[in-house]
Design a protein around this motif. Structure first.
Motif, PDB file in Angstrom:
ATOM      1  N   SER A 284      41.550  50.380  42.366  1.00 59.50           N
ATOM      2  CA  SER A 284      41.527  49.143  41.579  1.00 59.50           C
ATOM      3  C   SER A 284      42.918  48.787  41.066  1.00 59.50           C
ATOM      4  CB  SER A 284      40.546  49.278  40.405  1.00 59.50           C
ATOM      5  OG  SER A 284      41.008  50.230  39.466  1.00 59.50           O
ATOM      6  N   SER A 572      37.975  44.065  39.824  1.00 56.48           N
ATOM      7  CA  SER A 572      38.363  42.670  39.652  1.00 56.48           C
ATOM      8  C   SER A 572      37.213  41.769  40.114  1.00 56.48           C
ATOM      9  CB  SER A 572      39.623  42.378  40.461  1.00 56.48           C
ATOM     10  OG  SER A 572      40.018  41.055  40.268  1.00 56.48           O
ATOM     11  N   LEU A 573      36.697  40.911  39.188  1.00 56.72           N
ATOM     12  CA  LEU A 573      35.525  40.072  39.473  1.00 56.72           C
ATOM     13  C   LEU A 573      35.861  38.591  39.290  1.00 56.72           C
ATOM     14  CD1 LEU A 573      32.797  42.064  37.483  1.00 56.72           C
ATOM     15  CD2 LEU A 573      33.213  42.162  39.940  1.00 56.72           C
ATOM     16  N   ASP A 574      35.252  37.754  40.133  1.00 58.60           N
ATOM     17  CA  ASP A 574      35.340  36.297  39.987  1.00 58.60           C
ATOM     18  C   ASP A 574      34.294  35.885  38.957  1.00 58.60           C
ATOM     19  OD1 ASP A 574      35.166  33.538  40.166  1.00 58.60           O
ATOM     20  OD2 ASP A 574      35.539  33.511  42.319  1.00 58.60           O
ATOM     21  N   GLY A 604      38.830  30.698  40.152  1.00 57.19           N
ATOM     22  CA  GLY A 604      39.798  31.783  40.338  1.00 57.19           C
ATOM     23  C   GLY A 604      39.979  32.669  39.124  1.00 57.19           C
ATOM     24  N   THR A 605      39.236  32.394  38.020  1.00 54.99           N
ATOM     25  CA  THR A 605      39.357  33.239  36.821  1.00 54.99           C
ATOM     26  C   THR A 605      38.821  34.645  37.125  1.00 54.99           C
ATOM     27  OG1 THR A 605      39.099  31.346  35.361  1.00 54.99           O
ATOM     28  CG2 THR A 605      38.703  33.530  34.413  1.00 54.99           C
ATOM     29  N   GLN A 606      39.659  35.650  36.894  1.00 57.60           N
ATOM     30  CA  GLN A 606      39.299  37.035  37.199  1.00 57.60           C
ATOM     31  C   GLN A 606      39.176  37.856  35.917  1.00 57.60           C
ATOM     32  OE1 GLN A 606      39.068  38.429  40.607  1.00 57.60           O
ATOM     33  NE2 GLN A 606      38.912  36.235  41.034  1.00 57.60           N
ATOM     34  N   LYS A 611      30.356  44.949  37.709  1.00 63.54           N
ATOM     35  CA  LYS A 611      29.620  43.755  38.117  1.00 63.54           C
ATOM     36  C   LYS A 611      28.189  43.748  37.583  1.00 63.54           C
ATOM     37  CE  LYS A 611      28.296  40.925  42.073  1.00 63.54           C
ATOM     38  NZ  LYS A 611      28.375  40.716  43.530  1.00 63.54           N
ATOM     39  N   LYS A 719      41.823  41.846  31.357  1.00 60.52           N
ATOM     40  CA  LYS A 719      42.148  41.055  32.535  1.00 60.52           C
ATOM     41  C   LYS A 719      41.986  41.907  33.792  1.00 60.52           C
ATOM     42  CE  LYS A 719      45.769  38.224  30.411  1.00 60.52           C
ATOM     43  NZ  LYS A 719      47.203  37.967  30.415  1.00 60.52           N
ATOM     44  N   ALA A 720      41.923  41.224  34.922  1.00 58.08           N
ATOM     45  CA  ALA A 720      41.938  41.941  36.195  1.00 58.08           C
ATOM     46  C   ALA A 720      43.308  42.567  36.391  1.00 58.08           C
ATOM     47  CB  ALA A 720      41.624  40.980  37.341  1.00 58.08           C
TER      48      ALA A 720
END
Length: 721
Positions: A284, A572-574, A604-606, A611, A719-720
């Protein structure tokens, strides 16, 4: 890796400019270098001005590393002028530059010599930061040369000077370096003593990230001494500290260390879980060196369990990653295990190829660790292939390496015993002095006379009686406190159990009852051709089914959190994708109440989260908003980037929450839940589960509400990466 400039050498270079005024910026690099050259070549300028310009030119022009040959010529010119017309500070800087040059060129003997000359001039002008830096770099030079006594001597000087001038930074450097020196020489007690002192300094300086690294180092010391239980304790402390400061790199190595401890204890399942966490986090972060550092442990783990196929797959991955980095030494243990695996599978030619690659890396980088095992593998492979001459040469090399390692171990053991002997003698001298002081005090006390002795004895007896009573009272108070805590914990457990049974007995049964006799009702309405009622019944069934599914999902996830069995895998998730999946589930509920769900979240916000957790969190918050929003209202999702991560807002135009209820909104309490705007029944479990899942994802949740105006839930997540 061997060509990198050590951190402390770079810092030494920085100190070269410590006493210069008006440091130049890098925004105008070429014009600045031209200006510095002009000043140096202008003999009408003051010598001190020319020297300062020349020193900057050497460093900023790359003459210490890239232009190494021409750099030596320029440094010599700088030194010549400094020795003839320069101040003491100029001479110290010039010798410092020359020492750094030899350090980069891996000539520790010359480097130490010039650092000592620089130290002399810095001491004359009492520039103590520069003195400490040069002393420390002299010690580093002796570390490269293996001069054990000089290492200790110079680091002790750093320690004494740092204490004298209240410099915690260098006191910490010295403690850590001494601890590492004694660790490598097998002196466990002395290494641990210095590490413990380092922990105290770090806590004074409030540097929890460094504290985590020290705990991991202490774990390695205890593991090397085969004190595995103590090693595991320190590895866990290091892991907890790394988590508390979001040090993902520290967590990667902590997981790998803990996996090794579990393997030693024979718990393969937990060891595998730690390895998977280490690899997942390394993936990750997308930092190749982190993953390459932990992969050899993974290869070893699978090989020891005879899973050679998986072990080889990780060797292939390590080989692939090595092409993207400059750390070939990380490949040697993987090649060794690949060779051993091929020998195990009777592929002697492949084994020989792998072991020769490992040998080349170890010899090129002057690493003796694993060399004996590599030579042994080559010998066995050559012998199996019938190459008797090559096998004999490999056997002879194996014997030489074994004898060399034996002699090195013997020298290290002798040095360790000598050091420990000196340490014990110093302790004996201190103890003897302490005992002598005690004896002298006893003689003085005896001279006070019998009367004073009796008086002291009576006072002592009275004090002891008082102390015993105080201890008894304190013990009783402690037991009462413990009983109170146990009672409170038992009451909380009983309450949770009763609350769970209430949910199961009432809220779970209610939607389930809606399905009873459903076939009979449908058949009856179809016979009457009352299709409108059939449609209404279908909507009711879907609503009850959705409520039942949501409730059972919440119950399952809550139960897993209570047992600490829920698996959290941050990635990292949308965020918009999460919301779209949730709206599919809750769309019918919103449509039934004519409530519009609006997303103002940019594409595009990550976010960096698990999940499954996020799906449950957003579903519960949207379900809650729909439930308490009147028909025709809106539910709006938005976000805002902050310094630490992403803030997610779920805002409704509902009935709002009274202020007295917001304080206990996330607790599992009886009577907390209220009916929705159309009589929907809540369990009180959803928001409690949301709070626990947000905490598990290293975030936090808060709420703001106004009666009859609406409610906003705010989730703060990392944040991602």
């Amino acid at each position: 890796m061997k060509n990198n400039i050590p951190l402390l050498v770079l810092k030494a270079l920085f100190l070269t400019f410590l006493f210069q005024q008006n440091p130049l910026t890098s925004s105008a690099q070429n014009p600045v270098l031209d200006s510095l050259r002009n000043i140096w070549n202008d003999t009408n300028q003051e010598d001190s001005t020319r020297l300062e310009a020349h020193t900057k030119l050497i460093s900023r022009g790359g003459y210490l590393s890239i232009k190494i040959d021409s750099g030596l010529i320029m440094i010599r010119e700088n030194l010549d002028l400094a020795l003839v017309n320069g101040r003491d500070i100029d001479k110290g800087r010039a010798y410092n530059l020359l020492a750094v040059y030899h350090a980069i060129n891996q000539d520790p003997k010359e480097s130490a010599k010039y650092f000592e000359k620089a130290e002399t001039f810095f001491q004359k002008i009492k520039k103590w930061d520069a003195v400490l830096m040069t002393k420390f770099n002299i010690a580093r030079s002796h570390i490269s040369m293996g001069n054990s006594s000089k290492i200790v001597q110079k680091l002790e000087e750093v320690l004494a000077t740092a204490k004298q001038h209240d410099n915690l930074e260098y006191e910490l450097y010295a403690k850590q370096a001494l601890a590492k020196h004694y660790r490598e020489n097998g002196s466990t007690k002395m290494a641990m003593d210095y590490y413990k002192d380092a922990i105290k300094i770090i806590q004074k300086m409030n540097q929890p990230k460094d504290e985590a690294q020290i705990y991991i180092a202490m774990g390695i010391v205890e593991e090397k001494a085969k004190n595995y239980e103590e090693a595991e304790i320190y590895f866990k402390k290091g892991h907890e500290k790394s988590q508390s400061v979001n040090d993902f790199h520290g967590q990667i190595y902590s997981y790998s260390n803990l996996a090794r401890m579990e393997s030693l204890k024979g718990d393969s399942i937990l060891a595998l879980r730690y390895h998977e966490k280490s690899l997942h986090l390394a993936d990750s972060l997308k930092i190749i060196e982190d993953k390459m550092s932990v992969l050899p442990e993974v290869v070893k783990f699978y090989f020891e369990r005879k899973d050679t196929l998986t072990a080889k797959s990780y060797v292939d991955e390590l080989t692939r990653l090595s092409k993207k980095t400059t750390f070939p030494t990380l490949l040697a243990p993987a090649y060794l295990y690949a060779g051993i695996i091929e020998m195990y599978e009777k592929n002697e030619a492949a084994a020989l190829d792998y072991c020769k690659k490992a040998k080349d890396i170890l010899i090129q980088n002057k690493i003796n660790k694993d060399l004996q095992n590599v030579c042994d593998c080559i010998y066995k492979a050559e012998k199996k292939l019938g190459n008797d001459k090559a096998a004999l040469a490999a056997l002879e090399e194996y014997m030489v390496v074994r004898d060399t390692l034996f002699n090195e171990d013997r020298e290290i053991s002798f040095a360790r015993l000598t050091t420990e002997y000196k340490y014990e003698k110093e302790q004996e001298i201190k103890d003897a002095k302490y005992q002598a002081d005690l004896e002298r005090q006893k003689l003085i006390q005896m001279g006070l006379g019998i009367g004073a002795t009796l008086l002291a004895l009576l006072a002592f007896l009275a004090y002891r009686n008082f102390r015993n009573k105080a201890k008894a009272n304190a013990l009783l108070e402690e037991k009462n406190h413990l009983i109170s805590e146990q009672k409170a914990a038992l009451e909380r457990t009983n309450y949770t159990k009763d609350r769970l049974f209430a949910i199961l007995g009432h809220d779970l049964r209610k939607p389930a009852n809606a399905f009873q006799g459903i076939a009979r009702k449908v058949n009856y309405l179809l016979k009457k051709e009352d299709y409108e009622r059939v449609q209404e019944l279908g909507d009711s069934i879907e609503t009850n089914a959705l409520g039942l599914t949501s409730l059972t999902d919440n119950l399952l996830k809550w139960a897993l959190t209570q047992k600490e069995a829920i698996s959290i895998h941050p990635e990292s998730l949308d965020l918009n994708q999460i919301i779209r999946e949730t709206k599919v589930v809750l769309g019918r509920l919103a449509e039934a109440k004519e409530i519009e769900i609006i997303s103002e979240i940019p594409e595009g916000t990550q976010i960096f989260a698990d999940k499954n957790s996020m799906l449950t969190i957003i579903r519960n918050l949207l379900d809650n908003a729909i439930k308490y929003t009147p028909e025709g209202g809106t539910v709006t999702l938005s976000c805002q980037e902050s310094a630490t991560g992403i803030d997610i807002y779920v805002k409704d135009t509902g009935v709002g929450i009274p202020e007295d209820k917001t304080r206990t909104l996330f607790l599992l309490q009886e009577g907390k839940s209220t009916q929705g705007t159309k009589g929907e029944k809540g369990t009180g479990l959803g928001l409690h589960l949301v709070k626990e899942l947000v905490d598990l994802n290293h975030g936090n949740i808060s709420v703001s509400s106004q009666l009859n105006e609406g409610t906003t839930f705010i989730i703060k997540l990392p944040k991602a990466a």
